[in-house]
Design a protein around this motif. Sequence first.
Motif, short mmCIF file in Angstrom:
data_model
loop_
_atom_site.label_atom_id
_atom_site.label_comp_id
_atom_site.label_asym_id
_atom_site.label_seq_id
_atom_site.Cartn_x
_atom_site.Cartn_y
_atom_site.Cartn_z
N ALA A 1 76.37 -6.50 22.58
CA ALA A 1 74.82 -6.90 22.52
C ALA A 1 73.96 -5.94 21.57
O ALA A 1 73.27 -6.27 20.70
CB ALA A 1 74.34 -6.96 23.81
N THR A 2 74.44 -4.57 21.70
CA THR A 2 73.64 -3.52 20.67
C THR A 2 73.89 -3.90 19.27
O THR A 2 72.88 -3.84 18.51
CB THR A 2 74.14 -2.08 21.25
N TRP A 3 75.16 -4.20 18.98
CA TRP A 3 75.41 -4.63 17.72
C TRP A 3 74.62 -5.95 17.14
O TRP A 3 74.12 -5.92 15.91
CB TRP A 3 77.03 -4.76 17.34
N PHE A 4 74.80 -6.70 18.21
CA PHE A 4 73.92 -7.94 17.68
C PHE A 4 72.57 -7.68 17.29
O PHE A 4 71.91 -8.72 16.69
CB PHE A 4 74.33 -8.94 18.44
N LEU A 5 71.99 -6.90 18.15
CA LEU A 5 70.60 -6.68 18.07
C LEU A 5 69.84 -5.69 16.91
O LEU A 5 69.11 -5.69 16.48
CB LEU A 5 69.91 -5.85 19.17
N MET A 6 71.04 -4.93 16.05
CA MET A 6 71.02 -4.12 15.11
C MET A 6 70.01 -4.67 13.95
O MET A 6 69.09 -4.18 13.63
CB MET A 6 72.34 -3.52 14.66
N VAL B 1 69.86 -13.55 11.75
CA VAL B 1 69.22 -12.29 12.58
C VAL B 1 68.65 -12.98 13.75
O VAL B 1 68.94 -12.14 14.89
CB VAL B 1 68.25 -11.76 11.30
N GLY B 2 67.83 -13.82 13.64
CA GLY B 2 67.04 -14.36 15.07
C GLY B 2 68.29 -14.88 15.91
O GLY B 2 68.11 -14.46 17.24
N SER B 3 69.28 -15.78 15.59
CA SER B 3 70.14 -16.04 16.65
C SER B 3 71.12 -14.96 17.07
O SER B 3 71.32 -15.39 18.20
CB SER B 3 70.94 -17.39 15.90
N MET B 4 71.40 -14.05 16.23
CA MET B 4 72.23 -13.02 16.78
C MET B 4 71.60 -12.10 17.70
O MET B 4 72.11 -11.75 18.96
CB MET B 4 72.52 -11.81 15.60
N ALA B 5 70.27 -11.95 17.52
CA ALA B 5 69.52 -11.34 18.72
C ALA B 5 69.42 -12.21 19.74
O ALA B 5 69.47 -11.55 20.84
CB ALA B 5 67.93 -10.90 18.01
N ALA B 6 69.16 -13.61 19.65
CA ALA B 6 69.08 -14.19 20.92
C ALA B 6 70.52 -14.01 21.63
O ALA B 6 70.35 -13.89 22.71
CB ALA B 6 68.79 -15.49 20.17
N TYR B 7 71.34 -14.31 20.90
CA TYR B 7 72.89 -14.12 21.64
C TYR B 7 73.01 -12.79 22.30
O TYR B 7 73.36 -12.62 23.35
CB TYR B 7 73.72 -14.38 20.66
N ALA B 8 72.66 -11.69 21.83
CA ALA B 8 72.65 -10.32 22.26
C ALA B 8 71.71 -10.34 23.58
O ALA B 8 72.25 -9.77 24.76
CB ALA B 8 72.08 -9.43 21.44
N MET B 9 70.65 -11.18 23.64
CA MET B 9 69.72 -11.08 24.71
C MET B 9 70.47 -12.08 25.96
O MET B 9 70.29 -11.68 27.01
CB MET B 9 68.42 -11.41 24.46
N ILE B 10 71.50 -12.88 25.65
CA ILE B 10 72.06 -13.65 26.63
C ILE B 10 73.18 -12.98 27.09
O ILE B 10 73.37 -12.96 28.25
CB ILE B 10 72.61 -14.94 25.91
N GLY C 1 73.77 -9.60 26.96
CA GLY C 1 73.53 -8.15 27.36
C GLY C 1 72.56 -8.32 28.90
O GLY C 1 72.34 -9.50 29.04
N SER C 2 72.34 -7.16 29.30
CA SER C 2 71.96 -7.46 30.67
C SER C 2 71.10 -6.08 30.92
O SER C 2 71.26 -4.96 30.30
CB SER C 2 72.63 -7.56 31.80
N GLY C 3 70.15 -6.09 31.60
CA GLY C 3 69.39 -4.72 32.61
C GLY C 3 68.44 -4.19 31.56
O GLY C 3 67.67 -5.19 30.75
N ARG C 4 68.31 -2.77 31.64
CA ARG C 4 67.22 -2.40 30.81
C ARG C 4 66.99 -2.54 29.42
O ARG C 4 65.88 -2.78 28.63
CB ARG C 4 67.18 -0.89 31.11
N LEU C 5 68.41 -2.57 28.68
CA LEU C 5 68.19 -2.73 27.25
C LEU C 5 67.30 -4.22 26.83
O LEU C 5 66.45 -3.99 26.12
CB LEU C 5 69.84 -2.83 26.65
N THR C 6 67.89 -5.04 27.41
CA THR C 6 67.30 -6.44 26.95
C THR C 6 65.92 -6.46 27.26
O THR C 6 65.44 -7.02 26.73
CB THR C 6 68.30 -7.64 27.69
N LEU C 7 65.78 -5.94 28.39
CA LEU C 7 64.31 -6.05 29.03
C LEU C 7 63.30 -5.35 27.98
O LEU C 7 62.30 -6.03 27.54
CB LEU C 7 64.15 -5.56 30.34
N LEU C 8 63.60 -4.06 27.50
CA LEU C 8 63.14 -3.33 26.49
C LEU C 8 62.97 -4.06 25.48
O LEU C 8 61.70 -4.23 24.80
CB LEU C 8 63.68 -2.02 26.34
N ILE C 9 63.91 -4.42 24.58
CA ILE C 9 64.18 -5.13 23.36
C ILE C 9 63.02 -6.38 23.54
O ILE C 9 62.28 -6.76 22.62
CB ILE C 9 65.37 -5.67 22.82
N GLY C 10 63.23 -7.39 24.49
CA GLY C 10 62.19 -8.47 24.89
C GLY C 10 60.85 -8.21 24.81
O GLY C 10 60.10 -8.73 23.89
#
Lengths: 307, 299
Positions: free
Chosen positions: A24-29, B111-120, B122-131
């Motif tokens: 996930a971290t990589w995909f958010l880069m 870029v947008g779809s990669m971020a969306a996939y990461a949010m799906i 990933g979990s917890g604090r990281l995704t909350l913060l990025i959101g």
Amino acid sequence: MTRSAFSPTVRRPGRLNRSNQIAATWFLMPILAIFTILLLIPLGQSALWSFTELNLYTGEMTFVGVDNYVTVFTDPALLTGVWFTLGFAILNTVIVTVLAIPLAVVLNNAFFGRDFSRALLFFLGVPSLAILGLVWRYIFSPLDSGVINSVLNSVGLQSLPWLADADLARIAVVFVGIWAAVGWHITLYLAYLQAIPADLYEQATVDGASPRQQFFNVTLPQLIPAITVSTFLLITAGLRVYDLPFTLTGGGPGYATNTITQSIIERGVGQSDFGVGSALAVLFAIATLIVIVGQMRLSNSVARRYS
Amino acid sequence: MTVTETRAILVGPETPDARTGPSAQRRRARRLSIVRSISMLTIAIVAAIPLYYVVISAFKTDGDMRQSPLGLPNPITFDNIGAALAQGDIWMAFGNSTMITVGSIAVQLLVGSMAAYAMIIGSGRLTLLIGIVLAIAFAIPLQATLVPQYRLLAGVGLTDSILGVIVLYSSGAVFCYFLIVGYMRTLPVELIEAPRIDGAGPWRIYWTIILPLCRPILITVIVFQVMSIWNDFLIPKVYLSSPANETIILQVYNAVGQFTTNWPLFMATTVIALIPIFLFFVFAQKWIVGGLMAGSVKG
């Protein structure tokens, strides 16, 4: 296969989950890189530069306090731009909403030529506003050869100095803005009207509600989500307006139809007056934020009252 | 038109009345539908006069255009269209607009779809913060960052460059992310979990399973971004100064300065410039309408 069929869908902490976090971290880069370089740092710079003055010859930046903000509120050109932008945003939002809801309600009925009218009204908003502004510039031409003036002349009326007069130019910009936006918003309302359950109307009819009561007690409350979205789009687009006044009037006559965005471009980019440009940008961002928060609160309280 | 009729047009068929029989009701409904037809067609046609005006003026001579602005062309001339097409730069401008639109949307979607996939996944604090961070980014207007962005791109030599404009538009990925993540959340978790347990890597799951399933929302995003980027005037006006880099919209704008005396040529250029967006509209209309609904319902 059996393993995946039996695997619980609940996420467990463990090796797989950790590897997911890393992925996930990589995909958010990429999005974080874009956000930092193109949005976060420039936003910080705007805030910082709004308190400084740049010497173009030495490249030196000096802290000038709120001087740039004072300039914004005292420079007649900038101030006119701020007022015109606010006026445009409000008028555009109110008038488009008041026109689009009834038109959408009518277009939601079956009649001959409905699809044609819908498509035609919608298409008006599809071409670039910059091009539409240029076309209207000729239509509104203050010369006798302008379309509106030649129509006025043909029915025996005097020509009007459309874009050469401050108030008429403002009216022209607002009018064209409404003309270009109303079709879009009719389409948006239509999408929501079609989702209103028919039995609400049947029930209302059984209860003996008049068409007027049905409109105010069924249609309008059901449209609240649509009104929220539509007015949000209208007001943010209104505040950001640039291409329509710029191509229609060039911001003139004088500064009558100047906009905040045009001022930011002219001062900040054209004249390299980064301080004043940035002060405008900061005020603009704050204004947008206030409008967004205020609009969200307003629509929340309206929604609560109706539900 | 009577008050009752006006009201009835607005709110739909009248309620059944005890005094009127079914045939009277039908007659009334029919009359209403005729009134609706006449009033709506009139409104739509009057509103479309400027478009009619552009098209007819493109086929007129200069004198004809001045004398009868709204009349049909007399005589009909194709000289303006010919002259507009003969300018070599109109084709170059179409090419530039296409390159900018396609390039920017490709970057935004990826870029947008990669971020969306990461949010799906990933979990917890990281995704909350990025959101939260991305929600703030969504609210920042372009105007607030324009001046520093311009200096940034000028510093690395990306002003007056098509690549520079694509880089700028890449911030639209935030908008794409919001539309895509809403859709991705509706996909069942098993679609990601099952292949992962079978040993597929995250990139493979994203590229071969999730992205193809997101096609409906990707089409919606493409349709909206094509219209906003192709039609954009602000960024091309600020960043693209040399004729070789002009987009079609900028070309039409600059044409006005050149042809102050030749409005028929301007109208012909406008007609040609509007043809692609018109075709696009005809082709994409159902996705636009669907997208207005889908995009708005999800916030």
